[in-house]
Design a protein around this motif. Sequence first.
Motif, PDB file in Angstrom:
ATOM      1  N   GLY A  42       6.476 -26.614 -11.536  1.00  0.00           N
ATOM      2  CA  GLY A  42       5.122 -26.152 -11.808  1.00  0.00           C
ATOM      3  C   GLY A  42       4.441 -26.915 -12.919  1.00  0.00           C
ATOM      4  N   LEU A  43       5.173 -27.193 -13.971  1.00  0.00           N
ATOM      5  CA  LEU A  43       4.592 -27.888 -15.117  1.00  0.00           C
ATOM      6  C   LEU A  43       4.204 -29.318 -14.763  1.00  0.00           C
ATOM      7  CD1 LEU A  43       4.015 -27.131 -18.070  1.00  0.00           C
ATOM      8  CD2 LEU A  43       6.148 -28.247 -18.666  1.00  0.00           C
ATOM      9  N   GLY A  82      -0.213 -31.528 -22.617  1.00  0.00           N
ATOM     10  CA  GLY A  82       1.187 -31.837 -22.874  1.00  0.00           C
ATOM     11  C   GLY A  82       1.521 -31.758 -24.349  1.00  0.00           C
ATOM     12  N   ALA A  83       0.617 -32.271 -25.197  1.00  0.00           N
ATOM     13  CA  ALA A  83       0.852 -32.245 -26.648  1.00  0.00           C
ATOM     14  C   ALA A  83       0.897 -30.813 -27.168  1.00  0.00           C
ATOM     15  CB  ALA A  83      -0.228 -33.045 -27.374  1.00  0.00           C
ATOM     16  N   SER A  84      -0.008 -29.968 -26.691  1.00  0.00           N
ATOM     17  CA  SER A  84      -0.008 -28.581 -27.167  1.00  0.00           C
ATOM     18  C   SER A  84       1.247 -27.841 -26.704  1.00  0.00           C
ATOM     19  CB  SER A  84      -1.269 -27.849 -26.717  1.00  0.00           C
ATOM     20  OG  SER A  84      -1.276 -27.693 -25.307  1.00  0.00           O
ATOM     21  N   THR A  85       1.708 -28.136 -25.493  1.00  0.00           N
ATOM     22  CA  THR A  85       2.949 -27.524 -25.022  1.00  0.00           C
ATOM     23  C   THR A  85       4.128 -28.016 -25.866  1.00  0.00           C
ATOM     24  OG1 THR A  85       2.053 -27.441 -22.786  1.00  0.00           O
ATOM     25  CG2 THR A  85       4.429 -27.187 -23.004  1.00  0.00           C
ATOM     26  N   PHE A  86       4.140 -29.313 -26.164  1.00  0.00           N
ATOM     27  CA  PHE A  86       5.201 -29.889 -26.985  1.00  0.00           C
ATOM     28  C   PHE A  86       5.231 -29.237 -28.365  1.00  0.00           C
ATOM     29  CE2 PHE A  86       6.455 -32.981 -30.231  1.00  0.00           C
ATOM     30  CZ  PHE A  86       7.752 -33.267 -29.827  1.00  0.00           C
ATOM     31  N   PHE A  87       4.073 -29.147 -29.020  1.00  0.00           N
ATOM     32  CA  PHE A  87       4.039 -28.557 -30.359  1.00  0.00           C
ATOM     33  C   PHE A  87       4.332 -27.066 -30.331  1.00  0.00           C
ATOM     34  CE2 PHE A  87       1.405 -32.382 -31.348  1.00  0.00           C
ATOM     35  CZ  PHE A  87       2.329 -32.954 -32.207  1.00  0.00           C
ATOM     36  N   MET A 110      10.930 -32.239 -20.020  1.00  0.00           N
ATOM     37  CA  MET A 110      10.015 -32.085 -18.882  1.00  0.00           C
ATOM     38  C   MET A 110       8.567 -32.351 -19.274  1.00  0.00           C
ATOM     39  SD  MET A 110       9.719 -28.026 -17.893  1.00  0.00           S
ATOM     40  CE  MET A 110      11.391 -27.531 -18.172  1.00  0.00           C
ATOM     41  N   VAL A 111       8.174 -31.994 -20.478  1.00  0.00           N
ATOM     42  CA  VAL A 111       6.800 -32.279 -20.919  1.00  0.00           C
ATOM     43  C   VAL A 111       6.595 -33.780 -21.084  1.00  0.00           C
ATOM     44  CG1 VAL A 111       5.175 -32.016 -22.832  1.00  0.00           C
ATOM     45  CG2 VAL A 111       6.414 -30.026 -21.977  1.00  0.00           C
ATOM     46  N   VAL A 112       7.520 -34.442 -21.773  1.00  0.00           N
ATOM     47  CA  VAL A 112       7.377 -35.886 -22.012  1.00  0.00           C
ATOM     48  C   VAL A 112       7.405 -36.651 -20.692  1.00  0.00           C
ATOM     49  CG1 VAL A 112       8.499 -37.907 -23.038  1.00  0.00           C
ATOM     50  CG2 VAL A 112       8.250 -35.807 -24.366  1.00  0.00           C
ATOM     51  N   LEU A 113       8.377 -36.341 -19.829  1.00  0.00           N
ATOM     52  CA  LEU A 113       8.465 -37.039 -18.547  1.00  0.00           C
ATOM     53  C   LEU A 113       7.268 -36.718 -17.648  1.00  0.00           C
ATOM     54  CD1 LEU A 113      12.278 -36.604 -17.824  1.00  0.00           C
ATOM     55  CD2 LEU A 113      11.086 -38.738 -18.372  1.00  0.00           C
ATOM     56  N   GLY A 114       6.857 -35.452 -17.621  1.00  0.00           N
ATOM     57  CA  GLY A 114       5.721 -35.064 -16.781  1.00  0.00           C
ATOM     58  C   GLY A 114       4.424 -35.730 -17.202  1.00  0.00           C
TER      59      GLY A 114
END
Length: 178
Positions: A42-43, A82-87, A110-114
């Motif tokens: 989903g992400l 992606g950055a907000s999910t990472f932080f 998954m965030v970095v790869l996505g």
Amino acid sequence: LSGTLLSVLVVGVVDVELVGMIYLAGFNINTITMILLIMAIGLVADYSMHIVHAFLHVEAKNREKRAMLALEKVGGSVFLGGASTFFGILALSFAGGEVIMTFFVMFVSMVVLGVAHGLIFLPIALSMIGPRTAVVEVVDSTLGVTADGEVVSSGSILLRSIGSSKSITLRAPSLRNF
């Protein structure tokens, strides 16, 4: 190749890469890692579908320009998402426990790869093998249309696909029946 198939390919590639990340991080395949692999679908689909949607809706004469315009239109938003999910997940790096660390490493991966596949691989693939342009231009028209777009007399419109020699003629029926 359709944008949908490219998005599915990106999701599949990222899931395979995440399985590799499970091995590299020394984790076992268990309930937590399987849940995270399913969440990744989903992400990653979200990141890639924004790019594909923008690619399909921007107007340009070739795929390369459409890919650039799509990145200009939504690339920043995808990156910030992606950055907000990472932080947001970064706080888990300070927590202890194997489950929390598994969740953290997998989620960051998954965030970095996505985001990387959505902003780097996907636009390149779309510019090379993405769907062709659907933008058309009016070549000739005998149809009576007001400035508001209301048809006031019957006639025809000749449309041609930009960047192609294909054309189509649309005929409007007589308005006497209305």
